[in-house]
Scaffold this motif. Sequence first.
Motif, PDB file in Angstrom:
ATOM      1  N   PRO A  13     -16.182   3.146  43.594  1.00  0.00           N
ATOM      2  CA  PRO A  13     -17.247   3.067  42.759  1.00  0.00           C
ATOM      3  C   PRO A  13     -18.394   3.837  43.332  1.00  0.00           C
ATOM      4  CG  PRO A  13     -16.194   0.853  42.646  1.00  0.00           C
ATOM      5  CD  PRO A  13     -15.667   1.619  43.915  1.00  0.00           C
ATOM      6  N   THR A  14     -18.652   3.561  44.456  1.00  0.00           N
ATOM      7  CA  THR A  14     -19.770   4.301  45.070  1.00  0.00           C
ATOM      8  C   THR A  14     -19.749   5.594  45.213  1.00  0.00           C
ATOM      9  OG1 THR A  14     -18.914   3.852  47.329  1.00  0.00           O
ATOM     10  CG2 THR A  14     -20.371   2.131  46.566  1.00  0.00           C
ATOM     11  N   GLN A  15     -18.708   6.298  44.728  1.00  0.00           N
ATOM     12  CA  GLN A  15     -18.621   7.818  44.940  1.00  0.00           C
ATOM     13  C   GLN A  15     -19.076   8.465  43.450  1.00  0.00           C
ATOM     14  OE1 GLN A  15     -18.345   9.811  47.204  1.00  0.00           O
ATOM     15  NE2 GLN A  15     -18.489   8.005  48.432  1.00  0.00           N
ATOM     16  N   ILE A  16     -19.520   7.302  42.566  1.00  0.00           N
ATOM     17  CA  ILE A  16     -19.759   7.784  41.049  1.00  0.00           C
ATOM     18  C   ILE A  16     -21.262   8.250  40.947  1.00  0.00           C
ATOM     19  CG2 ILE A  16     -20.123   6.903  38.553  1.00  0.00           C
ATOM     20  CD1 ILE A  16     -17.736   4.722  39.012  1.00  0.00           C
ATOM     21  N   GLU A  17     -21.227   9.647  40.551  1.00  0.00           N
ATOM     22  CA  GLU A  17     -22.414  10.124  40.516  1.00  0.00           C
ATOM     23  C   GLU A  17     -23.158   9.928  39.091  1.00  0.00           C
ATOM     24  OE1 GLU A  17     -24.757  14.116  41.640  1.00  0.00           O
ATOM     25  OE2 GLU A  17     -22.409  14.517  40.550  1.00  0.00           O
ATOM     26  N   ARG A  18     -22.379  10.050  38.037  1.00  0.00           N
ATOM     27  CA  ARG A  18     -23.104   9.839  36.646  1.00  0.00           C
ATOM     28  C   ARG A  18     -21.681   9.412  35.693  1.00  0.00           C
ATOM     29  NH1 ARG A  18     -22.548  14.779  33.811  1.00  0.00           N
ATOM     30  NH2 ARG A  18     -21.960  16.713  35.229  1.00  0.00           N
ATOM     31  N   TYR A  19     -22.090   9.298  34.411  1.00  0.00           N
ATOM     32  CA  TYR A  19     -21.243   9.183  33.384  1.00  0.00           C
ATOM     33  C   TYR A  19     -21.821   9.891  32.133  1.00  0.00           C
ATOM     34  CZ  TYR A  19     -23.555   5.028  31.544  1.00  0.00           C
ATOM     35  OH  TYR A  19     -24.523   4.182  30.937  1.00  0.00           O
ATOM     36  N   LEU A  30     -15.262   7.884  27.133  1.00  0.00           N
ATOM     37  CA  LEU A  30     -16.071   7.924  28.391  1.00  0.00           C
ATOM     38  C   LEU A  30     -15.636   8.761  29.543  1.00  0.00           C
ATOM     39  CD1 LEU A  30     -17.977   5.824  30.237  1.00  0.00           C
ATOM     40  CD2 LEU A  30     -16.038   4.452  30.884  1.00  0.00           C
ATOM     41  N   LYS A  31     -16.766   9.483  30.084  1.00  0.00           N
ATOM     42  CA  LYS A  31     -16.369  10.462  31.131  1.00  0.00           C
ATOM     43  C   LYS A  31     -16.981  10.232  32.317  1.00  0.00           C
ATOM     44  CE  LYS A  31     -15.097  15.319  31.799  1.00  0.00           C
ATOM     45  NZ  LYS A  31     -15.017  16.491  31.327  1.00  0.00           N
ATOM     46  N   ILE A  32     -16.369   9.870  33.657  1.00  0.00           N
ATOM     47  CA  ILE A  32     -17.078   9.267  34.640  1.00  0.00           C
ATOM     48  C   ILE A  32     -16.969  10.587  35.797  1.00  0.00           C
ATOM     49  CG2 ILE A  32     -16.939   7.665  36.829  1.00  0.00           C
ATOM     50  CD1 ILE A  32     -15.630   5.968  34.895  1.00  0.00           C
ATOM     51  N   TYR A  33     -17.970  11.064  36.400  1.00  0.00           N
ATOM     52  CA  TYR A  33     -18.227  12.293  37.182  1.00  0.00           C
ATOM     53  C   TYR A  33     -18.484  11.588  38.573  1.00  0.00           C
ATOM     54  CZ  TYR A  33     -19.091  14.718  32.979  1.00  0.00           C
ATOM     55  OH  TYR A  33     -18.771  15.377  31.651  1.00  0.00           O
ATOM     56  N   SER A  45     -13.668  14.612  37.962  1.00  0.00           N
ATOM     57  CA  SER A  45     -14.056  13.577  36.868  1.00  0.00           C
ATOM     58  C   SER A  45     -12.840  12.981  36.055  1.00  0.00           C
ATOM     59  CB  SER A  45     -14.860  14.381  35.724  1.00  0.00           C
ATOM     60  OG  SER A  45     -14.028  15.239  35.213  1.00  0.00           O
ATOM     61  N   VAL A  46     -12.819  11.848  35.644  1.00  0.00           N
ATOM     62  CA  VAL A  46     -12.004  11.226  34.916  1.00  0.00           C
ATOM     63  C   VAL A  46     -12.219  10.728  33.449  1.00  0.00           C
ATOM     64  CG1 VAL A  46     -10.667  10.269  36.920  1.00  0.00           C
ATOM     65  CG2 VAL A  46     -12.218   9.057  35.858  1.00  0.00           C
ATOM     66  N   LYS A  47     -11.474  10.838  32.513  1.00  0.00           N
ATOM     67  CA  LYS A  47     -11.745  10.383  31.172  1.00  0.00           C
ATOM     68  C   LYS A  47     -10.915   9.534  30.711  1.00  0.00           C
ATOM     69  CE  LYS A  47     -11.997  14.035  28.661  1.00  0.00           C
ATOM     70  NZ  LYS A  47     -11.823  15.388  27.503  1.00  0.00           N
ATOM     71  N   PHE A  48     -11.759   8.369  29.855  1.00  0.00           N
ATOM     72  CA  PHE A  48     -10.857   7.263  29.089  1.00  0.00           C
ATOM     73  C   PHE A  48     -11.445   7.108  27.845  1.00  0.00           C
ATOM     74  CE2 PHE A  48     -11.999   6.301  33.812  1.00  0.00           C
ATOM     75  CZ  PHE A  48     -10.489   5.976  34.244  1.00  0.00           C
ATOM     76  N   LEU A  83     -21.492   0.455  35.388  1.00  0.00           N
ATOM     77  CA  LEU A  83     -21.857   1.924  35.708  1.00  0.00           C
ATOM     78  C   LEU A  83     -23.273   1.876  35.852  1.00  0.00           C
ATOM     79  CD1 LEU A  83     -19.166   3.950  33.364  1.00  0.00           C
ATOM     80  CD2 LEU A  83     -19.342   4.172  35.926  1.00  0.00           C
ATOM     81  N   ASN A  84     -24.110   1.636  35.017  1.00  0.00           N
ATOM     82  CA  ASN A  84     -25.573   1.670  35.041  1.00  0.00           C
ATOM     83  C   ASN A  84     -26.073   0.976  36.212  1.00  0.00           C
ATOM     84  OD1 ASN A  84     -25.743   2.795  32.492  1.00  0.00           O
ATOM     85  ND2 ASN A  84     -25.993   0.786  31.276  1.00  0.00           N
TER      86      ASN A  84
END
Length: 127
Positions: A13-19, A30-33, A45-48, A83-84
């Motif tokens: 999770p520490t590799q998450i930049e934004r969403y 929800l799209k996680i970059y 990125s991944v999309k849910f 994520l926040n």
Amino acid sequence: MYQHLTGLGINEPTQIERYSLRQEAQKDVLKIYFKKQKGELFAKSVKFKYPRQVKSVLLDDGSGQYRNKTEVNRNLTLLIDELNTLTKPIKPSELDTKQKILSDLRHLEKVVSSKIAEIEADIEKLQ
């Protein structure tokens, strides 16, 4: 520590930049970059997709009528909380908001003037 994100298969999770979060029909997307790794051209990125929960709400006390209302899936709200904490979203300042509104207004002016010119050209063709 981030049990909901790891439950989705996100091992780092520490590799998450934004969403980003948007609504499409009766689903929230929800799209996680992730942070761009060395040698990558684009960031991964991944999309849910999460279906919205439907609840019946009483319109007013006298009629007894109900109306369906949709709200965000509870699992999605828990994910957003995680994520926040990771991304620490920056709240836009009033100046940024003012600039965005002015930019949107200028764009709208261009679109409207272009459409007016197109309609006037169509009218000229009719004469």
